[in-house]
Design a protein around this motif. Structure first.
Motif, PDB file in Angstrom:
ATOM      1  N   ASN A   6       0.805  -1.205   0.000  1.00  0.00           N
ATOM      2  CA  ASN A   6       0.000   0.000   0.000  1.00  0.00           C
ATOM      3  C   ASN A   6       0.846   1.265   0.000  1.00  0.00           C
ATOM      4  O   ASN A   6       0.534   2.227  -0.675  1.00  0.00           O
ATOM      5  N   ARG A   9      -0.694   4.801   0.088  1.00  0.00           N
ATOM      6  CA  ARG A   9      -1.516   5.280  -1.008  1.00  0.00           C
ATOM      7  C   ARG A   9      -2.926   4.727  -0.898  1.00  0.00           C
ATOM      8  O   ARG A   9      -3.173   3.688  -0.308  1.00  0.00           O
ATOM      9  N   PRO A  37      -2.567  -0.861  -4.368  1.00  0.00           N
ATOM     10  CA  PRO A  37      -1.858  -0.047  -5.351  1.00  0.00           C
ATOM     11  C   PRO A  37      -0.716  -0.833  -6.001  1.00  0.00           C
ATOM     12  O   PRO A  37       0.046  -1.521  -5.314  1.00  0.00           O
ATOM     13  N   PHE A  72     -10.820   3.912  -4.531  1.00  0.00           N
ATOM     14  CA  PHE A  72     -10.002   5.013  -4.013  1.00  0.00           C
ATOM     15  C   PHE A  72     -10.791   5.802  -2.959  1.00  0.00           C
ATOM     16  O   PHE A  72     -10.844   7.039  -2.975  1.00  0.00           O
ATOM     17  N   SER A 163      -7.487   4.965 -13.423  1.00  0.00           N
ATOM     18  CA  SER A 163      -6.731   4.569 -12.237  1.00  0.00           C
ATOM     19  C   SER A 163      -6.981   3.122 -11.846  1.00  0.00           C
ATOM     20  O   SER A 163      -6.161   2.506 -11.169  1.00  0.00           O
ATOM     21  N   ASP A 192       3.992   1.795 -11.763  1.00  0.00           N
ATOM     22  CA  ASP A 192       4.278   2.992 -10.959  1.00  0.00           C
ATOM     23  C   ASP A 192       3.784   2.866  -9.529  1.00  0.00           C
ATOM     24  O   ASP A 192       4.025   3.750  -8.696  1.00  0.00           O
ATOM     25  N   ARG A 194       0.709   2.902  -8.290  1.00  0.00           N
ATOM     26  CA  ARG A 194      -0.443   3.711  -7.903  1.00  0.00           C
ATOM     27  C   ARG A 194      -1.764   3.115  -8.385  1.00  0.00           C
ATOM     28  O   ARG A 194      -2.758   3.148  -7.672  1.00  0.00           O
ATOM     29  N   ARG A 195      -1.774   2.586  -9.588  1.00  0.00           N
ATOM     30  CA  ARG A 195      -3.014   2.087 -10.177  1.00  0.00           C
ATOM     31  C   ARG A 195      -3.213   0.610  -9.835  1.00  0.00           C
ATOM     32  O   ARG A 195      -2.333  -0.036  -9.286  1.00  0.00           O
TER      33      ARG A 195
END
Length: 266
Positions: A6, A9, A37, A72, A163, A192, A194-195
């Motif tokens: 995580n 994020r 993430p 999210f 995302s 990356d 994040r997604r």
């Protein structure tokens, strides 16, 4: 396979006690899981296990009887437009506007997603070249092969660079070349950290190659969850394939062997 981290994020997707009913039939029973993430999470199960019902709740096509979903940290029920703007979705069936060509369909998606036309054109052209879709680009979707229609859906899901990708049997009807490209794109997509990707499938080999963690659904219940090493430890079987783990956790191994023995006797 290795679990995502995580790192503070926001979690792309979290399901908590999700229950889906059709009349008195319970298709999904108190399902809880999360897509972390930077993670490709595989939702595995046979036809009728509850995968598509879960996804239909996530994308707003089905209202859960109980439980909740968060994308999210946003609620798909109360923040519907915001959540949908963050999701790219490939449905199990190729539902398209058959009178449109792939180019027209992608232009329509770009307008709905409010993507700058030049940006959308450049992105679409890149995917069309990669997927070798150029010869079909101007033909009505109704006249195209299932593979070309599926490619169009995959491009549409990626077009606004969402995302969270929600993919329900996305490799159906795709040729081996395109399958490999999609796998590579998905690995790059979450790199990356994040997604996230929710990847629903009943194809164990693909899930074993691609997913960081998996959840095994059976008759609406989550029978097991984790990375491949974690699941191997759960059944105490070093080197077990995801298929072997699935059959063990869904208690289908004996039924499979009985079927094989019956066929041998024939």
């Amino acid at each position: 396979m290795g679990p995502g981290e995580n790192g503070g994020r926001a979690v792309p997707l979290r399901a908590e006690g999700l229950t889906v009913r059709y009349g008195e039939f319970t298709a999904v029973d108190r399902l809880s899981f999360e897509v972390r993430p930077g993670e490709i999470y595989g939702l595995l199960g046979s036809n009728g296990a509850g995968k598509s019902s879960t996804i239909r709740c996530l994308v707003g096509l089905q209202r859960p009887a109980e439980g909740r979903l968060r994308v999210f940290d946003d609620d798909p029920l109360t923040d519907e437009l915001l959540v949908k703007s963050r999701i790219g979705y490939v449905p199990e069936t190729t539902l398209l506007f058959d009178s449109l060509s792939p180019r027209e369909f992608l232009e329509f998606v770009a307008s709905v997603r409010r993507i700058d036309p030049e940006v959308a054109r450049r992105r679409a052209e890149g995917y069309v070249r990669a997927f070798d879709l150029g010869n079909e680009l101007e033909q009505p979707l109704a006249t195209l092969s299932n593979g070309a229609r599926q490619k169009t859906l995959v491009v549409a899901a990626f077009l606004h660079q969402p995302s969270l990708l929600v993919l329900d049997e996305p490799l159906n009807n795709l040729d081996p070349r395109t399958v490999r490209i999609v796998k590579e794109i998905l690995a790059e997509y979450v790199r990356d950290g994040r997604r996230g990707v929710l990847f629903s499938t009943h194809t164990m080999e693909v899930a074993q190659q691609l997913c960081h963690r998996v959840g095994i659904l059976d008759h609406g219940l989550l029978r097991g969850e984790g990375s491949l090493p974690e699941l191997r430890r759960r059944i105490d079987r070093d080197g077990a394939s995801l298929e072997e783990i699935y059959l063990n956790l869904t208690r289908a191994e004996d039924a499979v062997m009985d079927a094989v023995r019956s066929l041998r006797e024939l």
